[in-house]
Scaffold this active site. Structure first.
Site, short mmCIF file in Angstrom:
data_model
loop_
_atom_site.label_atom_id
_atom_site.label_comp_id
_atom_site.label_asym_id
_atom_site.label_seq_id
_atom_site.Cartn_x
_atom_site.Cartn_y
_atom_site.Cartn_z
N GLU A 42 11.85 -46.69 36.04
CA GLU A 42 10.40 -46.84 35.96
C GLU A 42 9.97 -48.31 35.94
OE1 GLU A 42 6.49 -45.54 33.27
OE2 GLU A 42 8.50 -45.04 32.56
N LYS A 65 10.19 -43.27 38.81
CA LYS A 65 8.86 -43.08 38.22
C LYS A 65 8.04 -44.34 38.48
CE LYS A 65 6.30 -41.88 34.03
NZ LYS A 65 6.35 -41.32 32.66
#
Length: 408
Positions: free
Chosen positions: A228, A270
């Site tokens: 992420e 993500k």
């Protein structure tokens, strides 16, 4: 698995690291020469990543370090006492929502929740698995706002940062797997300020290698890593500036993942959506969809099974839940066929109405679960490109306040 020996007398030379490690070469291993993962480890990681990327499903991000009502951006919800008892009561209510697994494949947990039980003494991880979902764990330790030496102060009010936690990651990953987690998440924060050259090459390089090393350590311990690199929307920049930054960031991160021999079929992403800054010129859902998917197509290998967007902070005059759903649906309306499962990993954008409905009262559990299920169903529709704006009830702008920023 189809193995090296099945190829017969005309088989190509065996991969050097696979041979050195004593692994039978498989077609699944391909050209990932240098990986020390066994064939069994790779098979388990791929099976988990594929299960998490099941059609129509996404993640419930439930990994806030404090009560999620403190990050919901709602004036009344913020008054709920932030106690361990309340956090356990709220989260156990979430995880036992009937048929939640129709929309949610995985639940991201904070360390407290991974080892927590509900009021009846049932482990939270068991509540999740018994309801047909896979538990995961947030493993980064946040960042120090003093920042990386030599970097400039960005829109968050501090220099560019690097996350903590790599020094203890091996033990934490192994312990999380033993407790029942099967995937992990690590969030690095990057800032945009075109006038100052942010994100800087230094911050991008630091983030890329940090996340790649985290991913490799997770895979060694049986956890599918969610990578992420969040480019936060704070600032007055245009969507064009975010598009440029996102392509730079994702390109660097996948180069680092390759360098660290991360097995992409057992890894997930993500990212942020490509959007304008919080106080910048407002972009339409169509512009967000086109520029986001364009960035992904230019940077993300199709070997990666799933991409799960964070919703990100939004201006106070925007309904976070509704906007996140609309943006995701618009991507699939415009691009009905993509090489990855493109879905959601939302926290506040799934929970805000649920939290405001619950308000710390057990008597409200049923209504709160219904609100959560409705928003999750709306996002399943978005993954299918069929969500109609306004058809899922939300608290809207009522009580909107700025949520806490920074590490969580």
């Amino acid at each position: 698995a189809f193995t090296y020996s099945d190829l017969g007398d005309d088989k190509p030379p065996l991969g050097t690291m696979a041979a050195a490690a004593g692994f039978e070469f498989t077609l699944e291993r391909g050209g990932l020469d240098g990986s020390t993962l066994s064939n069994e480890q790779m098979a388990e990681l791929k099976a988990t990543a594929d299960a998490l990327s099941a059609p129509g499903k996404g993640f419930l991000a439930s990994d806030e370090s404090a009560g999620p009502w403190l990050r919901a951006g709602h004036s009344e919800a913020k008054k709920i006492p932030d106690t361990e008892e309340n956090r356990a009561a709220y989260r156990s209510m979430l995880y036992t929502t009937e048929n939640l697994s129709e929309n949610i494949s995985g639940v991201i947990l904070h360390n407290e929740t991974l080892y927590q039980t509900d009021a009846a003494g049932t482990k939270m991880v068991d509540l999740i698995t018994n309801n047909g979902m896979i538990p995961g764990i947030k493993l980064d330790a946040g960042y120090d706002k003093k920042g990386i030496p030599g970097t400039k102060v960005g829109p968050l009010g501090h220099p560019e940062t690097a996350d903590k936690g790599l020094d203890v990651l091996e033990g934490k990953a192994a312990a999380a797997y033993a407790q029942g987690a099967r995937f992990a998440k690590w969030r690095n924060v990057l800032q945009i300020d075109p006038a100052q050259g942010l994100p800087s090459d230094l911050a991008i390089t630091e983030s890329a290698h940090c996340l790649a090393r985290y991913a490799a350590i997770c895979q060694r311990n049986g956890l599918v890593p969610i990578v992420e690199p969040e480019i936060v929307p704070n600032g007055d920049h245009s969507i064009e500036a975010c598009s440029v930054a996102t392509e730079r960031v994702l390109s660097a991160h996948f180069s680092a993942l390759a360098l660290h021999k991360v097995y992409l079929e057992g890894c997930l992403l993500k990212p942020n959506m490509v959007k304008n800054g919080l106080s910048g010129p407002v972009a339409s859902p169509e512009e967000i969809a086109v520029l986001t998917i364009t960035a992904l197509k230019r940077t993300v290998p199709p070997a990666l099974p799933g991409i799960f967007f964070l919703s990100g902070e939004m201006p106070l005059d925007v309904d976070n839940e509704e906007s996140a759903t609309i943006n995701l649906s618009k991507m699939h309306e415009i691009y009905p066929t993509l090489p990855w499962h493109v879905s959601f990993s939302y926290g506040k954008a799934l929970q805000k109405t649920c939290i405001v409905t619950w308000m710390g009262e057990a008597a409200n559990n049923g209504a709160a679960q219904a609100a959560l299920k409705a928003r999750c169903e709306a996002n399943t529709a978005a993954v299918n490109g069929t969500y109609t704006a306004g058809t899922c009830a939300s608290v809207g702008l009522d009580g909107n306040i700025a949520q806490a920023a920074g590490p969580y």
